[in-house]
Write an enzyme that holds these catalytic residues in place. Sequence first.
Site, short mmCIF file in Angstrom:
data_model
loop_
_atom_site.label_atom_id
_atom_site.label_comp_id
_atom_site.label_asym_id
_atom_site.label_seq_id
_atom_site.Cartn_x
_atom_site.Cartn_y
_atom_site.Cartn_z
N THR A 133 0.87 -1.17 0.00
CA THR A 133 0.00 0.00 0.00
C THR A 133 0.90 1.22 0.00
O THR A 133 1.60 1.50 0.98
CB THR A 133 -0.92 0.02 1.23
OG1 THR A 133 -1.79 -1.11 1.16
CG2 THR A 133 -1.76 1.29 1.25
N LYS A 140 -7.24 1.66 -3.23
CA LYS A 140 -6.92 1.28 -1.85
C LYS A 140 -7.10 2.47 -0.91
O LYS A 140 -7.52 2.31 0.25
CB LYS A 140 -5.48 0.75 -1.77
CG LYS A 140 -5.04 0.32 -0.36
CD LYS A 140 -5.89 -0.82 0.18
CE LYS A 140 -5.52 -1.18 1.61
NZ LYS A 140 -4.25 -1.92 1.71
N LYS A 165 -0.16 5.61 8.22
CA LYS A 165 0.63 5.71 6.99
C LYS A 165 -0.30 5.75 5.78
O LYS A 165 -0.15 6.59 4.88
CB LYS A 165 1.59 4.53 6.90
CG LYS A 165 2.55 4.55 5.71
CD LYS A 165 2.05 3.74 4.52
CE LYS A 165 2.09 2.26 4.81
NZ LYS A 165 1.74 1.45 3.59
#
Length: 284
Positions: free
Chosen positions: A94, A169, A237
């Site tokens: 990711t 995502k 993050k």
Amino acid sequence: MQQVSFIGLGVMGYPMAGHLASAGYAVTVYNRTRAKAQKWCQSYPGTQVDTPEQAGTRADIVFMCVGDDNDVREIAGEVLKGMAPGSVLVDHTTASADVAREVAEMARQQQVGFIDAPVSGGQAGAINGALTVMAGGHKQHFDTVLPALETYSRQAKLLGETGAGQLAKMMNQICIAGIIQGLAEALHFGQRAGLDCTQVIEVISQGAAQSWQMENRATSMLNHEYDFGFAVDWMRKDLAIALAEARKNGSTLALTALVDQYYADVQKAGGGRWDTSSLLTRLS
């Protein structure tokens, strides 16, 4: 037997590489911590190598599942040195859409295909081979790697050009952040109201309030169990990536920004490695 390599044997990559081996692929693995790769080779048929470049030379397809943008750049730069023209690099990390485009250009110069393919479903999804894969890139390259992706996913879909997988995502993480905060507030409210929240969840989980988070996290939240799952540090993050992209495309993510700050509170309380459902700890 198709030759594949898997780089990054963390909580996600370890079982994903295992599914490839179990499906009959000839798997080569690389991990920065050699002991993890050695352990994997004791559990599955496969070969360990010492560098990403060596992993690249042994594969028709190379899969990466590493930490962040900097890791992606570093590992991709090394592995591409060994990859042959016509092979394909798949990044399950990711990361940002920008780094996906950077690596795609690096791969193009080597005549190597590239697919950005972040996943959703967590450690349980990886272990059970039930991940969702969101992909970006050229259809020809996606079609090449799809049979391999299907060994550990229940849904794998090409959503657009390079970077589309990472953007999808981001949408996934935006949704999850809001849902978890809503569930945390509902449980907090119910407890303060004196309700048996376990019974309430049994009822409302059968209606419009139902969600994966409610089904899989409500009980552990009520039991104050957070030492598992997707870590708060990693969620922050991911949300930072989404918020940065929002600033570029002009979208408004007010709730996401707020929940990100709530996760900062959890980090300050020592919960950086707790599951993302630990948002309830701020309210209890």
